[in-house]
Design an enzyme around this catalytic site. Structure first.
Site, short mmCIF file in Angstrom:
data_model
loop_
_atom_site.label_atom_id
_atom_site.label_comp_id
_atom_site.label_asym_id
_atom_site.label_seq_id
_atom_site.Cartn_x
_atom_site.Cartn_y
_atom_site.Cartn_z
N THR A 15 36.86 83.72 73.16
CA THR A 15 36.62 82.41 72.85
C THR A 15 35.54 82.10 71.78
O THR A 15 34.73 83.17 71.49
CB THR A 15 36.19 81.61 73.85
OG1 THR A 15 35.10 81.91 74.43
CG2 THR A 15 36.98 81.86 75.07
N TYR A 167 20.25 74.20 75.64
CA TYR A 167 20.70 75.47 75.21
C TYR A 167 20.26 76.43 76.13
O TYR A 167 20.77 77.55 76.94
CB TYR A 167 20.57 75.70 73.83
CG TYR A 167 20.97 77.11 73.22
CD1 TYR A 167 22.37 77.11 72.93
CD2 TYR A 167 20.14 78.38 73.12
CE1 TYR A 167 22.94 78.32 72.54
CE2 TYR A 167 20.61 79.38 72.62
CZ TYR A 167 22.05 79.37 72.28
OH TYR A 167 22.68 80.41 71.88
P1 NAP Z 1 29.29 80.09 65.59
O1 NAP Z 1 29.18 81.01 64.55
O2 NAP Z 1 28.71 78.63 65.66
O3 NAP Z 1 30.68 80.38 66.51
C1 NAP Z 1 30.74 79.62 67.81
C2 NAP Z 1 32.30 79.21 67.68
O4 NAP Z 1 32.28 78.57 68.85
C3 NAP Z 1 32.53 78.20 66.50
O5 NAP Z 1 33.74 78.61 65.84
C4 NAP Z 1 32.69 76.66 67.40
O6 NAP Z 1 33.31 75.93 66.63
C5 NAP Z 1 33.27 77.19 68.67
N1 NAP Z 1 33.32 76.32 69.68
C6 NAP Z 1 32.37 75.31 69.69
N2 NAP Z 1 32.40 74.49 70.72
C7 NAP Z 1 33.54 74.92 71.41
C8 NAP Z 1 34.35 74.66 72.39
N3 NAP Z 1 34.12 73.47 73.06
N4 NAP Z 1 35.54 75.17 72.60
C9 NAP Z 1 36.01 76.50 71.99
N5 NAP Z 1 35.20 77.00 71.04
C10 NAP Z 1 33.87 76.12 70.66
O7 NAP Z 1 28.03 81.08 66.63
P2 NAP Z 1 27.74 82.52 66.89
O8 NAP Z 1 26.27 82.58 66.28
O9 NAP Z 1 28.65 83.27 66.44
O10 NAP Z 1 27.57 82.54 68.44
C11 NAP Z 1 28.42 83.15 69.40
C12 NAP Z 1 27.71 83.05 70.84
O11 NAP Z 1 26.33 83.89 70.56
C13 NAP Z 1 27.38 81.73 71.25
O12 NAP Z 1 27.64 81.57 72.49
C14 NAP Z 1 25.99 81.68 70.96
O13 NAP Z 1 25.26 80.83 71.78
C15 NAP Z 1 25.33 82.94 71.39
N6 NAP Z 1 24.18 83.43 70.64
C16 NAP Z 1 24.25 83.47 69.11
C17 NAP Z 1 23.11 83.76 68.50
C18 NAP Z 1 22.63 83.85 67.26
O14 NAP Z 1 21.58 84.11 66.53
N7 NAP Z 1 23.54 83.48 66.32
C19 NAP Z 1 21.85 84.17 69.40
C20 NAP Z 1 21.83 84.07 70.85
C21 NAP Z 1 23.12 83.48 71.40
P3 NAP Z 1 32.58 74.70 65.74
O15 NAP Z 1 32.01 75.67 64.58
O16 NAP Z 1 33.73 73.86 65.17
O17 NAP Z 1 31.65 74.29 66.54
#
Ligand code: NAP
Length: 259
Positions: A15, A167
């Site tokens: 996902t 968050y």
């Molecule tokens: P990202 O680039 O924003 O990717 C998240 C994806 O999830 C986006 O494509 C988003 O779509 C999609 N999404 C949002 N709401 C959704 C829903 N209801 N159902 C299905 N998909 C949905 O974020 P990332 O940085 O790769 O983060 C991935 C995971 O790691 C997340 O759980 C985040 O909280 C966690 N995380 C990230 C970081 C960091 O520094 N990047 C740090 C700690 C934890 P939209 O773009 O259209 O919203």
């Protein structure tokens, strides 16, 4: 060649597979022999991911096939329908699940709107529950014995972060959910672990002001942000049988942030 790959013959559902860490996970899993389902609320993002997998495939067409699906992880009906479709498509359920979909909606706690609080909990925590429950039920029905579920929490869920009460609470919940799921699914041969990223360069962190970005980097012992591919490597380890004795673990991928 395919027999030596870590995820040969496995179906992996990711996902949030249309962006950031989720996309990097899809890419690495595909290079390691998995058939990948990229599911995302942003269907175009998921389709782009799958196009990249097909374009960069190092394998002959062979048994792998990748698919993109639109999915809102907080919608129970949509989640159940996706899991059914995946099981029919591959004649088996996913044996690897990565819950990477996540959102932020930041505000100081005293000013936090109830709807922003609810929305972040709905996607990050309830979404992780809904997808995990549906996939676990399918794994149990199919008698999957090498299942691996990887949930994305965050270092912020452990230490808190100014402006992120929703968050942080959602991610602390993901860790507790992961440990409970690990205890309940162990008897079926299904493992469940959590990854706690620190500060990773993705669209999620790209919205931060540059000065704040630089301040945070100073607090990271490795003095830089992480790359999605570096998180994906840990995810691959947890997905594969190389981590066969790990379940219920919280694995930090943070460059040493908050140690
Ligand atoms: P990202 O680039 O924003 O990717 C998240 C994806 O999830 C986006 O494509 C988003 O779509 C999609 N999404 C949002 N709401 C959704 C829903 N209801 N159902 C299905 N998909 C949905 O974020 P990332 O940085 O790769 O983060 C991935 C995971 O790691 C997340 O759980 C985040 O909280 C966690 N995380 C990230 C970081 C960091 O520094 N990047 C740090 C700690 C934890 P939209 O773009 O259209 O919203």
């Amino acid at each position: 060649m395919a027999a030596s790959l870590q995820l040969s013959g496995r179906v992996a559902l990711v996902t949030g597979g249309g962006s950031g860490i989720g996309r990097a996970v899809c890419e690495l899993f595909a290079r390691n022999g998995a058939s990948v389902v990229a599911a995302d609320i942003n269907l175009e993002g998921a389709k782009t991911t799958v196009q990249k997998l097909e374009a960069s495939s190092e394998l002959p067409s062979g048994p792998q096939s990748h698919h993109a699906f639109a999915l809102d992880v907080s919608d129970k009906v949509a989640v159940r329908s996706l899991v059914k479709n995946v099981t029919e498509l591959y004649k088996q359920p996913a044996s690897v699940l990565v819950n990477s979909a996540g959102i932020t909606m930041d505000k100081m706690m005293v000013k936090m709107d109830e709807d922003k609080f609810d929305k972040v909990i709905d996607v990050n925590l309830k979404g992780t529950f809904l997808v995990t429950q549906a996939v676990s039920q399918a794994m149990i029905a199919h008698k999957t014995t090498d299942g691996s579920i990887i949930n994305f929490a965050s270092i912020v869920g452990k230490h808190g972060n100014v402006g992120q009460c929703n968050y942080a609470a959602s991610k602390a919940g993901v860790v507790a959910f992961t440990k409970t799921t690990a205890k309940e699914l162990a008897r079926y041969g299904v493992r469940c672990n959590a990854i706690l990223p620190g500060f990773i360069q993705t669209p999620m962190t790209a919205v931060m002001p540059e000065h704040l970005y630089n301040v945070i980097k100073e607090f990271i012992p490795l003095k830089r942000e992480g790359q999605p591919s570096e998180v994906a490597e840990v995810c691959l380890f947890l997905a594969s049988n190389r981590s066969s004795y790990m379940t219920g673990a919280e694995v930090e991928v943070s460059g040493g942030l908050e140690i």
